[in-house]
Design an enzyme around this catalytic site. Sequence first.
Site, PDB file in Angstrom:
ATOM      1  N   HIS A  79       0.993  -1.188  -0.132  1.00 49.59           N
ATOM      2  CA  HIS A  79      -0.059  -0.063  -0.032  1.00 49.59           C
ATOM      3  C   HIS A  79       0.765   1.308  -0.012  1.00 49.59           C
ATOM      4  O   HIS A  79       1.972   1.290   0.646  1.00 49.59           O
ATOM      5  CB  HIS A  79      -0.847   0.088   1.163  1.00 49.59           C
ATOM      6  CG  HIS A  79      -2.207  -0.836   1.001  1.00 49.59           C
ATOM      7  ND1 HIS A  79      -3.018  -1.238   2.089  1.00 49.59           N
ATOM      8  CD2 HIS A  79      -2.779  -1.191   0.019  1.00 49.59           C
ATOM      9  CE1 HIS A  79      -3.863  -2.022   1.485  1.00 49.59           C
ATOM     10  NE2 HIS A  79      -3.958  -2.178   0.082  1.00 49.59           N
ATOM     11  N   ASP A  81       0.779   4.049   1.652  1.00 49.48           N
ATOM     12  CA  ASP A  81       1.164   4.740   2.668  1.00 49.48           C
ATOM     13  C   ASP A  81       1.963   3.878   3.550  1.00 49.48           C
ATOM     14  O   ASP A  81       2.532   4.259   4.618  1.00 49.48           O
ATOM     15  CB  ASP A  81      -0.239   4.814   3.745  1.00 49.48           C
ATOM     16  CG  ASP A  81      -0.983   3.528   4.123  1.00 49.48           C
ATOM     17  OD1 ASP A  81      -0.806   2.649   3.252  1.00 49.48           O
ATOM     18  OD2 ASP A  81      -1.502   3.497   5.251  1.00 49.48           O
ATOM     19  N   ASP A 185       0.169  -3.204   8.767  1.00 51.22           N
ATOM     20  CA  ASP A 185      -1.325  -3.463   8.757  1.00 51.22           C
ATOM     21  C   ASP A 185      -1.408  -4.862   8.871  1.00 51.22           C
ATOM     22  O   ASP A 185      -0.980  -5.468   8.155  1.00 51.22           O
ATOM     23  CB  ASP A 185      -1.956  -2.737   7.639  1.00 51.22           C
ATOM     24  CG  ASP A 185      -1.647  -1.304   7.699  1.00 51.22           C
ATOM     25  OD1 ASP A 185      -1.218  -0.742   8.779  1.00 51.22           O
ATOM     26  OD2 ASP A 185      -2.015  -0.579   6.567  1.00 51.22           O
ATOM     27  N   HIS A 402      -8.073  -4.208   8.616  1.00 54.46           N
ATOM     28  CA  HIS A 402      -7.271  -4.020   9.859  1.00 54.46           C
ATOM     29  C   HIS A 402      -7.892  -4.519  11.170  1.00 54.46           C
ATOM     30  O   HIS A 402      -9.151  -4.679  11.021  1.00 54.46           O
ATOM     31  CB  HIS A 402      -7.198  -2.354   9.874  1.00 54.46           C
ATOM     32  CG  HIS A 402      -6.545  -1.710   8.886  1.00 54.46           C
ATOM     33  ND1 HIS A 402      -5.194  -1.275   8.998  1.00 54.46           N
ATOM     34  CD2 HIS A 402      -7.100  -1.192   7.683  1.00 54.46           C
ATOM     35  CE1 HIS A 402      -5.157  -0.616   7.790  1.00 54.46           C
ATOM     36  NE2 HIS A 402      -5.849  -0.645   7.138  1.00 54.46           N
ATOM     37  N   HIS A 424       0.134   4.256  13.401  1.00 60.06           N
ATOM     38  CA  HIS A 424      -1.087   4.243  12.299  1.00 60.06           C
ATOM     39  C   HIS A 424      -2.262   4.320  12.955  1.00 60.06           C
ATOM     40  O   HIS A 424      -3.343   3.186  12.848  1.00 60.06           O
ATOM     41  CB  HIS A 424      -0.906   2.906  11.727  1.00 60.06           C
ATOM     42  CG  HIS A 424      -1.317   2.766  10.278  1.00 60.06           C
ATOM     43  ND1 HIS A 424      -2.482   2.586  10.104  1.00 60.06           N
ATOM     44  CD2 HIS A 424      -0.688   2.939   9.018  1.00 60.06           C
ATOM     45  CE1 HIS A 424      -2.931   2.628   8.799  1.00 60.06           C
ATOM     46  NE2 HIS A 424      -1.698   2.794   8.096  1.00 60.06           N
TER      47      HIS A 424
END
Length: 684
Positions: A79, A81, A185, A402, A424
């Site tokens: 991802h 991020d 994550d 998540h 996060h």
Amino acid sequence: MTQATGDARMPDEESDLLQIKPLGAGQEVGRSCIMLEFKGKKIMLDCGIHPGLSGMDALPYVDLIEADEIDLLFISHFHLDHCGALPWFLMKTSFKGRCFMTHATKAIYRWMLSDYIKISNISTEQMLYTEADLEASMEKIETINFHEERDVMGVRFCAYIAGHVLGAAMFMIEIAGIKILYTGDFSRQEDRHLMAAEVPPMKPDVLITESTYGTHIHEKREDRENRFTSLVQKIVQQGGRCLIPVFALGRAQELLLILDEFWSQNPDLHEIPIYYASSLAKKCMAVYQTYINAMNDRIRRQIAVNNPFVFRHISNLKGIDHFEDIGPCVIMASPGMMQSGLSRELFESWCTDPKNGVIIAGYCVEGTLAKAVLSEPEEITTLSGQKLPLNMSVDYISFSAHTDYQQTSEFIRLLKPTHVVLVHGEQNEMSRLKLALQREYEADASTDIKFYNPRNTHAVDLYFRGEKTAKVMGSLAAKNSEVGSKLSGVLVKRDFKYHLLAPSDLGKYTDMSMSVVTQRQSIPWGSSLSTLELLLDRIGAGCVEVLEAERKLRVFGCIELTVEQKIIVMEWQATHVNDVYADAVLACIMQSELGGTNLKGATKQTKSEDSRFRECLIETLQDTFGDNCVPKMFEGDLLPVTVSGKRAEINLETLAISCAEDDVLRQMLNTTVQKLHQTLVSAL
């Protein structure tokens, strides 16, 4: 163990300080980048961009670190991020360390970031990197298998399945016996194609975990899927267009599996098309079809019959130019937060029609259009600056993989770490999660867990004090040593472990070899070797040994001296002890040469030509051992002596005694000769 408020102290190789500093994802979601520093090792965990920002503003706070000092960089998943800044960091900074990710992550990383470059709505000057930079970065990335253990520069690490998306990994990192688990994550719930995150078999000292959903509890998967398909069905059956903004890879594949199955079960929907709109659609699906073995048992069983990622009711759509907008349809388009790209174009085109609907199916970061429309404003601003009314329906169903509060708490309870660092998560969600976890574990007397939620650039300082022990190896270990006895050897430190070795074993157990430094000193000397022996014997009785065969002296068992052409040559192996002895010998000789010690008479008395010394020595030997102990006539410097049938020789030049038959006789003769010599010298 404490949490520091400043960064005045920095950990080094001998320090007990472990420092954890978020450069991104500290009380925010986006630009994940966590720095670890312990025992002189520096490790970066993820290197992402902020989806709500652009250009250099989207980067983590990497200006606070020296890139060339970082030893290792771990990427948890593909991802943006978490990996969006990686090409920039690898190609545009002085980073010289090693970068690791899983095979699937590396394969998808390339296409994800290629898509990001194409859809970024910023000028070329603001772009962080180009396609060429992305391609070049691939050569600097190394891959690691799940459960594969690696050891790099004393840092041990292993990747574990994190769920979340294909290839997502948690990293267990061990430095000097201290274990740190970084989750990235992760999801503890198995879905249609991914396994749940696994629990590593060992307890970490520190857990660095995401806190995206804070204290929220996810709805059951079946309820979530039913609500999703019902919303999609409602929109298209009223003649509307259904937009589902997603990222090209990740949750998109989960939603495609759900929609394809639902369409198969509802023949009345077969005439309504579903499009997977991404310039990378075919490439993405090829990657998913390649890594089937990284998915759960359900997918692996199904692949034996047919490939579940070959969809019957879903078509690929390269771009808006290939789309005929003539009726109800479902389009999954990237990017997921509608900052730019096809999903933004379709949203602006459809938002004014109340029959249409948008379903936000993943987590939205502050500052993005997806986050803004969840509050259902009356109008939105297009990329061109135009104001448009927001008449289409807006729904939110979280398919974001998540952990929720229950999953996070259960994961912590299973691992029982001493410290938990939350990253996060938005500030409020993270704070609520921290308080909830503290309340839960304060009531549990069996655990003592401390929780931290640092802001960006603020460090968590943890101290780990442990005893240093050394393992005795090689010939030293073969000795039968008693408790309390002392061992002497070379202490070798490697990968934060200590070993005690004999110097001769260095080449066997290490890459090192032992070298010996021989020191040599030349000193002017105007007398004989025997005079030198007499001089040095005054330093300490019995410290001088005469090596007759080599015509040299050995002092303190380690320093050898010869006299050649009025020069003393002094040699010894350099050690801290031998060097002290050598200094003492040198000082004694120099003092004598400078007149501090009167040995001139001794020099005359010890010459082999001096008849008086010979006569006195023969008389003394005859008085001590009998008249027949020495011959009446002999030549040269060697005086033969016979006592009780045992033979010995006295060197009248060096005063050395040789007697192979009886060591006691040799010592008696040596004492007699030395006392006579000293008596004659003292009489002068």
